[in-house]
Design a protein around this motif. Structure first.
Motif, PDB file in Angstrom:
ATOM      1  N   GLY A 119       0.938  -1.088  -0.073  1.00 21.79           N
ATOM      2  CA  GLY A 119       0.167  -0.088  -0.064  1.00 21.79           C
ATOM      3  C   GLY A 119       0.779   1.213   0.071  1.00 21.79           C
ATOM      4  N   ASP A 120       0.644   2.172   1.019  1.00 32.01           N
ATOM      5  CA  ASP A 120       1.287   3.287   1.166  1.00 32.01           C
ATOM      6  C   ASP A 120       2.881   3.193   1.499  1.00 32.01           C
ATOM      7  OD1 ASP A 120      -0.766   4.657   0.542  1.00 32.01           O
ATOM      8  OD2 ASP A 120      -1.556   5.053   2.512  1.00 32.01           O
ATOM      9  N   ARG A 121       3.202   1.989   1.971  1.00 33.42           N
ATOM     10  CA  ARG A 121       4.738   1.588   2.286  1.00 33.42           C
ATOM     11  C   ARG A 121       5.234   1.248   0.939  1.00 33.42           C
ATOM     12  NH1 ARG A 121       1.634  -1.327   5.690  1.00 33.42           N
ATOM     13  NH2 ARG A 121       2.444  -3.360   4.693  1.00 33.42           N
ATOM     14  N   HIS A 122       5.873   2.132   0.230  1.00 27.38           N
ATOM     15  CA  HIS A 122       6.829   2.064  -0.998  1.00 27.38           C
ATOM     16  C   HIS A 122       7.502   0.839  -1.003  1.00 27.38           C
ATOM     17  CE1 HIS A 122       5.255   6.246  -2.727  1.00 27.38           C
ATOM     18  NE2 HIS A 122       4.184   5.663  -1.927  1.00 27.38           N
ATOM     19  N   VAL A 123       7.610   0.172  -2.044  1.00 27.12           N
ATOM     20  CA  VAL A 123       8.650  -0.921  -1.906  1.00 27.12           C
ATOM     21  C   VAL A 123       9.817  -0.625  -2.770  1.00 27.12           C
ATOM     22  CG1 VAL A 123       9.016  -3.221  -2.323  1.00 27.12           C
ATOM     23  CG2 VAL A 123       6.461  -2.393  -1.904  1.00 27.12           C
ATOM     24  N   SER A 124      11.012  -0.855  -2.145  1.00 26.49           N
ATOM     25  CA  SER A 124      12.427  -0.675  -2.814  1.00 26.49           C
ATOM     26  C   SER A 124      12.529  -1.692  -3.818  1.00 26.49           C
ATOM     27  CB  SER A 124      13.348  -0.375  -1.895  1.00 26.49           C
ATOM     28  OG  SER A 124      13.542  -1.850  -1.246  1.00 26.49           O
ATOM     29  N   ARG A 125      13.395  -1.344  -4.850  1.00 19.98           N
ATOM     30  CA  ARG A 125      13.882  -2.289  -5.676  1.00 19.98           C
ATOM     31  C   ARG A 125      14.664  -3.617  -5.399  1.00 19.98           C
ATOM     32  NH1 ARG A 125      12.904   2.410  -8.184  1.00 19.98           N
ATOM     33  NH2 ARG A 125      12.391   2.726 -10.446  1.00 19.98           N
TER      34      ARG A 125
END
Length: 246
Positions: free
Chosen positions: A38-44
């Protein structure tokens, strides 16, 4: 607008569009991770670790870039924001798990419960990605806990308010989420009995007992057996005779 379904399976649906794009299992899984975060963006780095754990960093980053490029081509639009980290583009794609958490956040338990069609990513498996599968199990447990708590609260509230139909519905959903739970089975049986559904309650008691014996090789909760015995000994309600027409 696209909609990702994660409860009860994993699928991409089209809203107000004819046919949704067909995606590979890996690209669907990538969308599932972004939706669940969700709002917790995911790092590559997080994504490469989940999906390409057995290759070096350079090849893993290349594989992720290729997956994102192919996804953009297959969908025909940007559905992922890719700044320093990755996230959904909310104007282009939605997801039931995002809506579920949003409903819980604003206290709308009934809406959250309506979104739970089944376990998170039920029946979905991605070969060669053991870290992803571990993530699925952990996320499934978190979502299951949240859903069970919300629905159990709704069931308790309906029971306290003597809303028999609502109580039966919520307790039934809980037994579908946790078929082996004695606590939920007792709640469902009690609600059925309170509504006067003797035959349905007895059928459920029998099927639940058989399931517990088969899956756990033990006897069901003693309270279930007590409720079943009371139901069997209770007099059967007969409909009042109708007056013959004159």
């Amino acid at each position: 607008m696209l909609h990702l379904v994660t409860f009860g399976g994993l699928a991409l649906e089209a809203v107000d569009e004819a046919v949704p794009p067909r995606l590979s299992a890996q690209r669907l899984a990538l969308l599932a991770v972004l939706a669940a975060e969700g709002d917790r963006h995911v790092s590559r780095e997080r994504l490469t670790g989940l999906f390409w754990p057995d290759v070096d960093d350079e090849r893993a980053r290349h594989s992720l870039r290729q997956a994102l490029y192919t996804l953009r081509h297959e969908v025909g639009r940007d559905i992922i924001r890719s700044d320093f980290a990755l996230s959904f583009e909310p104007s282009a794609i939605a997801a039931d798990v995002i809506d579920f958490r949003a409903a819980l956040g604003r206290g709308d338990r009934a809406m959250a419960a309506a979104l739970v069609r089944g376990p998170f990513l039920a029946g979905f498996y991605l070969p060669g990605a053991a870290p992803f599968q571990r993530w699925v199990e952990e996320e499934r447990a978190r979502l299951h806990h949240a859903a069970s708590n919300a629905i159990a609260t709704l069931a308790a509230e309906a029971t306290a308010a003597n809303d028999a139909d609502a109580a039966v519905g919520w307790w039934r959903q809980l037994t579908q989420l946790e078929p082996l739970s004695g606590r939920f089975a007792v709640g469902y049986l009690t609600a059925l009995a309170a509504r006067g559904d003797r035959a349905e309650a007895l059928d459920f008691a029998r099927s639940h007992a058989a399931l517990v014996r088969r899956e756990l090789e033990t006897e069901p909760d003693p309270e279930i057996q007590r409720i079943e015995a009371r139901l069997r000994s209770a007099p059967i309600r007969l409909a009042a005779p109708t007056r013959a027409a004159i």
